[in-house]
Design a protein around this motif. Structure first.
Motif, PDB file in Angstrom:
ATOM      1  N   GLY A 119       0.791  -1.223   0.000  1.00 32.42           N
ATOM      2  CA  GLY A 119       0.000   0.000   0.000  1.00 32.42           C
ATOM      3  C   GLY A 119       0.824   1.275   0.000  1.00 32.42           C
ATOM      4  N   PHE A 120       2.042   1.215  -0.563  1.00 32.90           N
ATOM      5  CA  PHE A 120       2.860   2.423  -0.645  1.00 32.90           C
ATOM      6  C   PHE A 120       2.262   3.395  -1.643  1.00 32.90           C
ATOM      7  N   ASP A 121       2.631   4.653  -1.534  1.00 37.49           N
ATOM      8  CA  ASP A 121       2.194   5.619  -2.542  1.00 37.49           C
ATOM      9  C   ASP A 121       3.119   5.493  -3.760  1.00 37.49           C
ATOM     10  N   MET A 122       2.834   6.287  -4.775  1.00 35.90           N
ATOM     11  CA  MET A 122       3.564   6.214  -6.034  1.00 35.90           C
ATOM     12  C   MET A 122       5.071   6.277  -5.825  1.00 35.90           C
ATOM     13  N   LEU A 123       5.522   7.253  -5.043  1.00 37.09           N
ATOM     14  CA  LEU A 123       6.955   7.462  -4.867  1.00 37.09           C
ATOM     15  C   LEU A 123       7.586   6.300  -4.093  1.00 37.09           C
ATOM     16  N   GLY A 124       6.877   5.826  -3.081  1.00 34.93           N
ATOM     17  CA  GLY A 124       7.378   4.709  -2.277  1.00 34.93           C
ATOM     18  C   GLY A 124       7.573   3.474  -3.139  1.00 34.93           C
ATOM     19  N   MET A 125       6.591   3.276  -4.030  1.00 31.50           N
ATOM     20  CA  MET A 125       6.647   2.140  -4.928  1.00 31.50           C
ATOM     21  C   MET A 125       7.860   2.250  -5.859  1.00 31.50           C
ATOM     22  N   LEU A 193       3.002   4.776 -19.299  1.00 27.88           N
ATOM     23  CA  LEU A 193       3.640   6.003 -18.846  1.00 27.88           C
ATOM     24  C   LEU A 193       2.652   6.934 -18.157  1.00 27.88           C
ATOM     25  N   ASN A 194       1.484   6.379 -17.802  1.00 27.89           N
ATOM     26  CA  ASN A 194       0.443   7.237 -17.245  1.00 27.89           C
ATOM     27  C   ASN A 194       0.737   7.739 -15.833  1.00 27.89           C
ATOM     28  N   SER A 195       1.762   7.148 -15.209  1.00 30.67           N
ATOM     29  CA  SER A 195       2.053   7.611 -13.852  1.00 30.67           C
ATOM     30  C   SER A 195       2.957   8.840 -13.868  1.00 30.67           C
ATOM     31  N   ALA A 196       3.309   9.305 -15.086  1.00 30.08           N
ATOM     32  CA  ALA A 196       4.288  10.381 -15.188  1.00 30.08           C
ATOM     33  C   ALA A 196       3.870  11.618 -14.401  1.00 30.08           C
ATOM     34  N   GLY A 197       4.814  12.160 -13.684  1.00 27.01           N
ATOM     35  CA  GLY A 197       4.563  13.388 -12.941  1.00 27.01           C
ATOM     36  C   GLY A 197       5.904  13.967 -12.553  1.00 27.01           C
ATOM     37  N   ARG A 199       6.981  14.809  -9.689  1.00 30.58           N
ATOM     38  CA  ARG A 199       7.543  14.234  -8.472  1.00 30.58           C
ATOM     39  C   ARG A 199       8.284  12.926  -8.779  1.00 30.58           C
ATOM     40  N   SER A 200       7.644  12.068  -9.575  1.00 34.63           N
ATOM     41  CA  SER A 200       8.296  10.793  -9.864  1.00 34.63           C
ATOM     42  C   SER A 200       9.518  11.009 -10.757  1.00 34.63           C
ATOM     43  N   LEU A 201       9.462  12.018 -11.632  1.00 32.91           N
ATOM     44  CA  LEU A 201      10.620  12.315 -12.474  1.00 32.91           C
ATOM     45  C   LEU A 201      11.797  12.825 -11.655  1.00 32.91           C
ATOM     46  N   MET A 202      11.469  13.597 -10.614  1.00 32.60           N
ATOM     47  CA  MET A 202      12.542  14.141  -9.756  1.00 32.60           C
ATOM     48  C   MET A 202      13.404  13.020  -9.204  1.00 32.60           C
ATOM     49  N   PHE A 203      12.736  11.915  -8.872  1.00 30.48           N
ATOM     50  CA  PHE A 203      13.493  10.787  -8.329  1.00 30.48           C
ATOM     51  C   PHE A 203      14.016   9.860  -9.430  1.00 30.48           C
ATOM     52  N   GLY A 204      13.233   9.699 -10.471  1.00 34.11           N
ATOM     53  CA  GLY A 204      13.571   8.691 -11.476  1.00 34.11           C
ATOM     54  C   GLY A 204      14.498   9.165 -12.578  1.00 34.11           C
ATOM     55  N   CYS A 257      13.870   3.129 -15.096  1.00 31.45           N
ATOM     56  CA  CYS A 257      12.814   3.111 -16.120  1.00 31.45           C
ATOM     57  C   CYS A 257      11.667   2.209 -15.682  1.00 31.45           C
ATOM     58  N   VAL A 258      12.028   0.991 -15.244  1.00 33.85           N
ATOM     59  CA  VAL A 258      10.977   0.042 -14.856  1.00 33.85           C
ATOM     60  C   VAL A 258      10.212   0.575 -13.650  1.00 33.85           C
ATOM     61  N   SER A 259      10.916   1.234 -12.738  1.00 40.95           N
ATOM     62  CA  SER A 259      10.231   1.731 -11.536  1.00 40.95           C
ATOM     63  C   SER A 259       9.225   2.815 -11.892  1.00 40.95           C
ATOM     64  N   MET A 260       9.423   3.502 -13.022  1.00 39.19           N
ATOM     65  CA  MET A 260       8.475   4.550 -13.396  1.00 39.19           C
ATOM     66  C   MET A 260       7.420   4.072 -14.377  1.00 39.19           C
ATOM     67  N   CYS A 261       7.797   3.200 -15.305  1.00 44.14           N
ATOM     68  CA  CYS A 261       6.793   2.841 -16.311  1.00 44.14           C
ATOM     69  C   CYS A 261       6.626   1.358 -16.537  1.00 44.14           C
TER      70      CYS A 261
END
Lengths: 339, 376
Positions: A119-125, A193-197, A199-204, A257-261
């Motif tokens: 049940g992590f959020d997007m970034l945790g995942m 790639l629908n999770s793109a944002g 915040r996730s790019l900052m980390f990924g 890459c895999v962690s984001m998409c």
């Protein structure tokens, strides 16, 4: 004889390789359910910096909040996966190597599935996914490398680790809640790639960019990778370090890459081979070409994925449907694939 | 540059030595042939010599400096390795492949520059391979690939060249192309070591030979005294005939295997001739005349240096440059041990572009007291 004959890109190709992804991205920014012309896209982009724009707020927000992060992700993931594939093919002197050869993608998938289960959020995942991808490669390296062992035992170890982590993914799916978590995991695994944002790019993005930049800098040295052990040693280069650097860079890129998409297959196999057919095996031109065409390919495929039907098609399905026939046509025309 | 090995020993399993206490030395411009049957460890030997494998004991020295303690980049800018030309999996063009040989001269972040490209092209020109520059290595013939690999090694500007069975799997013409390239390089001062299955190639090309038997025994010395029927019988387990074929320019040595000898029989052969101990064999006194025709000034210098080395044998000598034709003709008379004369004639025969023939006086001859002092 001039330098371009030695595998360097000609000035014309350099311009094409730089402009093509930019043009593709600008056009893709306008395409979607809500169509925006390239001129308006430019207006929206410059508007951010000048503070004034003529297009509607709706178009401006669509571009800046939805499409730019998504297209940035597509550019990065395409360039990254294709670079990583190219590096692994040369490293293992095997045209069938993909970014997943060492089990990165399987590990990262397990991490993501675990993240969803817990049940992590997007970034945790994203973080667990990246970490698991790196862990899988570390285990592969520990298992397969060693004195006197060739790289093929690393590949074998990678296949083992890949199936181990795939089994773990199945385990997570098995224990996941069938109503909510299981569909989420399944859908995520298909890649998209629908999770793109931002915040996730900052980390990924940093691991991908860093990996690409390092490989780009040492691209001529990468030419030594497919040579036999003794040949490589007799070049006077520390081949062990070169291999480890290549693996670390390719792993960073792929895990991120895999962690984001999710698992976007085919790009890492298809694009480098297409580029080999056109540019030859010299990484001086092969690597820049792979980066550029990988990015272009991904942006196009993702644009098709999000616009073709009312609901989005998972991108990995499209990469295969577009990629496989295209590749076969190309392979038959150019007379086979080779490293 | 001089390459020597001192007390080299190697094993994979502690009690099963591959070789023990290997000692030899190759001087600048000399060719060393390493001979041995399949499985004797020829390639392992090359890998040990070059430091790709570490000697378990002993060391390799390059002009007196221990290879093991040299930085790889320094070592591999002086020494170059030519692997056996098996099929390559990478589709580099010949020029790209040759440029890889420049690696030890470039730092990690550098790509080859114009000067490196020129060096690579110069090497391809030298080997007569320029036309292949843009051909893919995966599409050339075996002989061409071997030459490309030699070119890659030469691109590093080495002083020592190590070749692993350079002429295996090649047809007659390509064997000659590869071996001639090696001879020409040695004549220009390159120190060469090559592995080979063919004793004849050692006799035709190498000043020094090292024969390796299974079980780690070896003989090293001047080729003419090492590549003998007895040593071939012992190492290869065959009875062989060593013959000479006369060509207009030279006497070519050839080795033909005629009969298989059982391993036990082969090991009984004890007449191993000790390393470069010329006095131990064929001490018979001989008188001979040698005629030499050289086709270049360079070779004439090499010949003079050799004759100087064997000065004690010479009793008469007449040299004459035939400038209109660019030839140098030397006639000389020798008196001394047959083995020494054969050794000299062999070393002259190896030089590329040099015709040499020796004629020996028949039967017994009267020994005059005043000449005796000179020979003894």
């Amino acid at each position: 004889m001039n330098l371009t004959k030695t595998g360097r890109l000609s000035a014309g190709w350099k311009i094409v390789l730089i402009l093509l992804p930019i043009m593709t991205a600008l056009i893709a920014l306008g395409i979607g359910r809500y169509f925006i012309t390239p001129a308006e896209v430019l207006d929206a982009i410059t508007g951010r910096f000048t503070g004034t724009y003529e297009i509607s707020d709706m178009a401006y927000k669509t571009i800046w909040n939805l499409r730019i992060p998504r297209i940035l992700l597509a550019l990065l993931a395409g360039a990254g996966l294709s670079t990583a594939g190219c590096a692994f093919q040369s490293l293992f002197a095997n045209p069938l190597a993909t970014p997943d050869t060492l089990g990165v993608a399987s590990g990262a998938s397990f991490g993501a599935a675990l993240g969803i289960l817990l049940g992590f959020d997007m970034l945790g995942m994203q973080v667990t996914s990246f970490a698991m991808g790196a862990l899988a490669v570390a285990l592969t390296w520990l298992g397969g490398s060693g004195k006197g062992r060739g790289l093929s035992s690393v590949v074998l170890s990678g296949i083992m680790m890949g199936s181990l982590f795939n089994a773990l993914v199945s385990l997570v799916k098995y224990v996941a809640d069938a109503e909510t978590q299981l569909p989420a995991i399944t859908y995520w695994l298909m890649g998209g790639l629908n999770s793109a944002g931002y915040r996730s790019l900052m980390f990924g993005a940093p691991p991908i960019i860093l990996g690409i930049v390092i490989l780009y800098i040492i691209r001529w040295r990468m030419n030594l990778l497919p040579l036999s052990e003794d040949e490589a040693k007799s070049s006077g280069v520390n081949i062990y370090t070169l291999r480890v650097v290549t693996i670390i860079c390719a792993t960073m890129i792929t895990a991120s890459c895999v962690s984001m998409c999710g698992q976007v297959g085919w790009v890492g196999l298809l694009i480098p081979h297409m580029c080999r057919m056109k540019f030859g095996s010299n990484h001086l031109s092969l690597l820049p070409a792979s980066i550029s065409f990988g990015a272009v390919f991904m942006v196009i495929v993702d644009t098709v994925a999000r616009t073709m039907t009312a609901s989005e098609i998972p991108v990995s399905i499209l990469t295969a449907i577009i990629g496989a026939p295209f590749f076969i046509i190309l392979m038959r025309k150019s007379g086979g694939w080779q490293l | 540059m001089k390459l020597s090995v001192e007390k080299g020993s190697f094993y994979y399993k502690k009690n099963v030595p591959i070789f023990e206490n290997i000692n030899f030395e190759v001087k600048e411009g000399e060719i060393l042939a390493i001979l041995g049957p399949n499985g004797a460890g020829k390639t392992t030997m090359l890998r040990c010599i070059t430091g790709m494998l570490k000697w378990k004991d002993g060391k390799s020295l390059l002009d007196g400096e221990d290879i093991a303690s040299m930085a790889p980049r320094k070592l591999w800018s002086k020494m170059a390795y030519v692997p056996q030309a098996k099929s390559v999996s990478s589709a580099y063009t010949a020029l790209e492949m040759v440029l890889l040989g420049r690696s030890s001269h470039l730092n990690v972040f550098e790509a080859p520059k114009q000067a490196d490209v020129e060096k690579a092209l110069e090497v391809l020109d030298f080997l007569g391979m320029r036309a292949l520059a843009e051909k893919k290595c995966s599409e050339v013939s075996g002989g061409e690939l071997q030459m490309i690999l030699i070119a890659r090694a030469l691109a590093a500007d080495p002083k020592v060249l190590i070749l692993d069975e350079p002429e295996s799997n090649l047809d007659f013409k390509n064997q000659l192309v590869v071996l001639d390239a090696m001879s020409n390089l040695a004549a220009k001062g390159m120190t060469c070591i090559f592995n080979t299955h063919y004793p004849a190639h050692a006799l035709q090309r190498a000043q020094k030979s090292l024969i390796l038997s299974k079980g780690g025994e070896y003989v090293f010395g001047d080729t003419i005294s090492v590549v003998t029927k007895e040593n071939i019988r012992k190492a290869f387990g065959v009875d062989a005939v060593i013959g000479e074929i006369e060509t207009p320019g030279n006497m070519l040595k050839n080795v033909v295997p005629v009969n298989i000898v059982s391993d036990a029989e082969a090991l009984k052969t004890t007449e191993t001739i000790e390393a470069s101990d010329g006095d131990a064999w064929n001490p018979k006194r001989c008188i001979a005349a040698i005629t030499i025709i050289a086709n270049s000034n360079e070779m004439a210098d090499k010949i003079n240096a050799l004759l100087h080395e064997y000065n004690e044998l010479l009793i008469g000598r007449m040299g004459m440059p035939y400038r209109e034709c660019g030839l140098y003709i030397i006639n000389m008379t020798l008196d001394g041990q047959e083995s020494k004369i054969l050794e000299l004639s062999h070393k002259l025969n190896i030089l590329p572009g040099v015709s040499v023939k020796a004629t020996f006086a028949k039967g017994d001859f009267v020994t005059e007291p005043e000449k005796e002092g000179k020979v003894e």
